[in-house]
Design a protein around this motif. Sequence first.
Motif, PDB file in Angstrom:
ATOM      1  N   ILE A   1       9.283   1.413   6.922  1.00  0.00           N
ATOM      2  CA  ILE A   1       8.878   1.197   8.316  1.00  0.00           C
ATOM      3  C   ILE A   1       7.770   2.158   8.760  1.00  0.00           C
ATOM      4  N   PRO A   2       7.865   3.476   8.465  1.00  0.00           N
ATOM      5  CA  PRO A   2       6.729   4.348   8.800  1.00  0.00           C
ATOM      6  C   PRO A   2       5.447   3.945   8.072  1.00  0.00           C
ATOM      7  N   GLY A   3       5.581   3.396   6.855  1.00  0.00           N
ATOM      8  CA  GLY A   3       4.400   2.989   6.097  1.00  0.00           C
ATOM      9  C   GLY A   3       3.683   1.789   6.696  1.00  0.00           C
TER      10      GLY A   3
ATOM     11  N   THR B   1      -1.672   3.157  25.848  1.00  0.00           N
ATOM     12  CA  THR B   1      -0.301   3.672  25.870  1.00  0.00           C
ATOM     13  C   THR B   1       0.220   3.913  24.461  1.00  0.00           C
ATOM     14  N   MET B   2       0.018   2.945  23.568  1.00  0.00           N
ATOM     15  CA  MET B   2       0.505   3.083  22.195  1.00  0.00           C
ATOM     16  C   MET B   2      -0.233   4.196  21.452  1.00  0.00           C
ATOM     17  N   LYS B   3      -1.487   4.400  21.792  1.00  0.00           N
ATOM     18  CA  LYS B   3      -2.236   5.485  21.152  1.00  0.00           C
ATOM     19  C   LYS B   3      -1.662   6.840  21.523  1.00  0.00           C
ATOM     20  N   LYS B   4      -1.247   6.980  22.788  1.00  0.00           N
ATOM     21  CA  LYS B   4      -0.643   8.233  23.234  1.00  0.00           C
ATOM     22  C   LYS B   4       0.742   8.437  22.637  1.00  0.00           C
ATOM     23  N   LEU B   5       1.518   7.341  22.551  1.00  0.00           N
ATOM     24  CA  LEU B   5       2.905   7.455  22.093  1.00  0.00           C
ATOM     25  C   LEU B   5       3.027   7.574  20.581  1.00  0.00           C
ATOM     26  N   THR B   6       2.226   6.801  19.851  1.00  0.00           N
ATOM     27  CA  THR B   6       2.380   6.737  18.385  1.00  0.00           C
ATOM     28  C   THR B   6       1.194   7.268  17.599  1.00  0.00           C
TER      29      THR B   6
ATOM     30  N   SER C   1       0.808  -1.222   0.000  1.00  0.00           N
ATOM     31  CA  SER C   1       0.000   0.000   0.000  1.00  0.00           C
ATOM     32  C   SER C   1       0.843   1.275   0.000  1.00  0.00           C
ATOM     33  N   ILE C   2       2.161   1.127   0.120  1.00  0.00           N
ATOM     34  CA  ILE C   2       3.043   2.301   0.117  1.00  0.00           C
ATOM     35  C   ILE C   2       3.214   2.809  -1.314  1.00  0.00           C
TER      36      ILE C   2
END
Length: 316
Positions: A227-229, A306-311, A202-203
């Motif tokens: 990796i960001p994709g 936690t992951m929602k706040k961090l990423t 999808s990138i």
Amino acid sequence: MKVEMSHKINVKVPWFARLRKDWRRQLILFALIIPAIAYTVIFNYKPIYGVIMAFQDYDLLKGLSGSKFVGLDNFKAFLEDPDFKNALRNTVAISLLNLLIGFPIPIVFALLLNEFRFQKMKKVVQSITYLPHFISWVIISGLLYNLLDQDSGSFNRILSWFGVESIGFFREPSYFWIIFILSALWKEMGWNSILYLSAMTSINPELYEAASVDGAGKIKRALHITIPGIMPTIIILFILSVSSLFSSSFDALYPMRNVMIASTSDTIDVFTYFKGVRLGEYGYATAVGLTQSLIGLLLLFTVNKTMKKLTGYSLF
């Protein structure tokens, strides 16, 4: 000059009328999901009633309605049981090792496969690495026993050629964790990479072309584009992995265990099996399973938040 005006009257249709209309229009679609709904109700929701066993001294002949209610006695019993504490240690240790080793390697493998320019070779490598996923853990356990046996194993025979003393891999508890993690990695690495490879499709290819024009090499393109994709996919799978920290694969562990390595191979799932199925302590085993499920649910919500706040990415 006459001006004709038309007035639209909005009639509010009752919700049940709309539902009946939708039901008639999509009757075939509703019929198709009936088996799935029935399966979910029978095998997922109906057994929840059996959680009552966790608070009972359950008797198979008396059933749920006739068994003695003991409150939290089953929970107190397993928390004070040294065998449970050992199983808890093994479960957490194996899960953490799998998270540290088994989680990132499929990502790296997917990145390497994505760099293949020869499509035929890429498909061959993919097929070879996917195949172990379909091999039963019972077969893999048998292969490992034949390969690593202290007396007749192929690996120890090779060691003997070099004058090295044979090693009892399945007789010494200290070897079990690494054997299990490596075998699980070999079995699931290719299969786990599928989701990452799918996310990579999808990138936008123009991003890679622009990066190449700017002089970015393969490593920089992977770090700053690939990796960001695929980061949303990585985060979702990470959340699911952490939420199962207090769970283990019974079908993988049980065929590989034996009495000599029980101190490192018996996890909570194996411990629950012996208590519930072998010894018939159904209330005790249900209490362990209920606690395990509640901890997993708590971990899921905690890590997700936690992951929602961090990423910025989360499962829900």
